[in-house]
Design a protein around this motif. Structure first.
Motif, short mmCIF file in Angstrom:
data_model
loop_
_atom_site.label_atom_id
_atom_site.label_comp_id
_atom_site.label_asym_id
_atom_site.label_seq_id
_atom_site.Cartn_x
_atom_site.Cartn_y
_atom_site.Cartn_z
N GLY A 45 -6.08 3.67 15.39
CA GLY A 45 -7.08 4.70 15.67
C GLY A 45 -8.15 4.62 14.60
O GLY A 45 -8.69 3.56 14.31
N ARG A 46 -8.40 5.72 13.97
CA ARG A 46 -9.37 5.74 12.86
C ARG A 46 -8.71 5.58 11.50
O ARG A 46 -9.39 5.48 10.48
CB ARG A 46 -10.13 7.07 12.85
N GLY A 47 -7.39 5.59 11.49
CA GLY A 47 -6.66 5.55 10.22
C GLY A 47 -6.21 4.18 9.81
O GLY A 47 -5.93 3.32 10.64
N VAL A 48 -6.13 3.98 8.52
CA VAL A 48 -5.63 2.74 7.93
C VAL A 48 -4.14 2.92 7.69
O VAL A 48 -3.70 3.96 7.21
CB VAL A 48 -6.35 2.44 6.60
N ARG A 49 -3.36 1.89 8.04
CA ARG A 49 -1.92 1.92 7.79
C ARG A 49 -1.49 0.59 7.21
O ARG A 49 -2.05 -0.46 7.54
CB ARG A 49 -1.13 2.17 9.08
N PHE A 50 -0.48 0.64 6.37
CA PHE A 50 0.07 -0.56 5.73
C PHE A 50 1.47 -0.78 6.27
O PHE A 50 2.32 0.10 6.17
CB PHE A 50 0.10 -0.38 4.21
N ALA A 51 1.71 -1.97 6.83
CA ALA A 51 3.02 -2.31 7.36
C ALA A 51 4.00 -2.50 6.21
O ALA A 51 3.67 -3.13 5.20
CB ALA A 51 2.94 -3.57 8.22
N LEU A 52 5.19 -1.97 6.36
CA LEU A 52 6.19 -2.05 5.30
C LEU A 52 6.50 -3.50 4.89
O LEU A 52 6.60 -3.77 3.69
CB LEU A 52 7.47 -1.32 5.71
N PRO A 53 6.61 -4.46 5.82
CA PRO A 53 6.83 -5.85 5.37
C PRO A 53 5.70 -6.38 4.48
O PRO A 53 5.95 -7.12 3.53
CB PRO A 53 6.92 -6.63 6.68
N GLU A 54 4.47 -5.98 4.76
CA GLU A 54 3.33 -6.41 3.93
C GLU A 54 3.42 -5.77 2.55
O GLU A 54 3.16 -6.41 1.52
CB GLU A 54 2.01 -6.05 4.61
N VAL A 55 3.81 -4.51 2.50
CA VAL A 55 3.98 -3.80 1.23
C VAL A 55 5.06 -4.48 0.39
O VAL A 55 4.87 -4.74 -0.80
CB VAL A 55 4.33 -2.31 1.49
#
Length: 64
Positions: A45-55
């Motif tokens: 949507g309009r929000g940024v999210r970080f995938a746990l595997p990437e973290v």
């Protein structure tokens, strides 16, 4: 998005605020790193999210 081991489990995502708290940095620092390409993020949507595997990948590389 699912893993190969369990196709019924959705991937986990962190908000910028959650990740900044996890790493004890400011959300602005996290935004700079994302724009510099140090860590990948997804737009939901309009929000940024970080995938746990990437973290977790970022954390492993930071320890090396």
């Amino acid at each position: 998005m699912s893993t190969a081991k369990d196709t019924n489990t959705p991937a986990h995502f962190l908000t910028p605020a959650d990740l900044a708290a996890r790493w004890k940095i400011t959300p602005m620092t996290l935004r700079r790193w994302r724009k510099a390409g140090k860590i990948k993020a997804s737009m939901l949507g309009r929000g940024v999210r970080f995938a746990l595997p990437e973290v977790e990948r970022f954390e492993r590389e930071a320890q090396a």
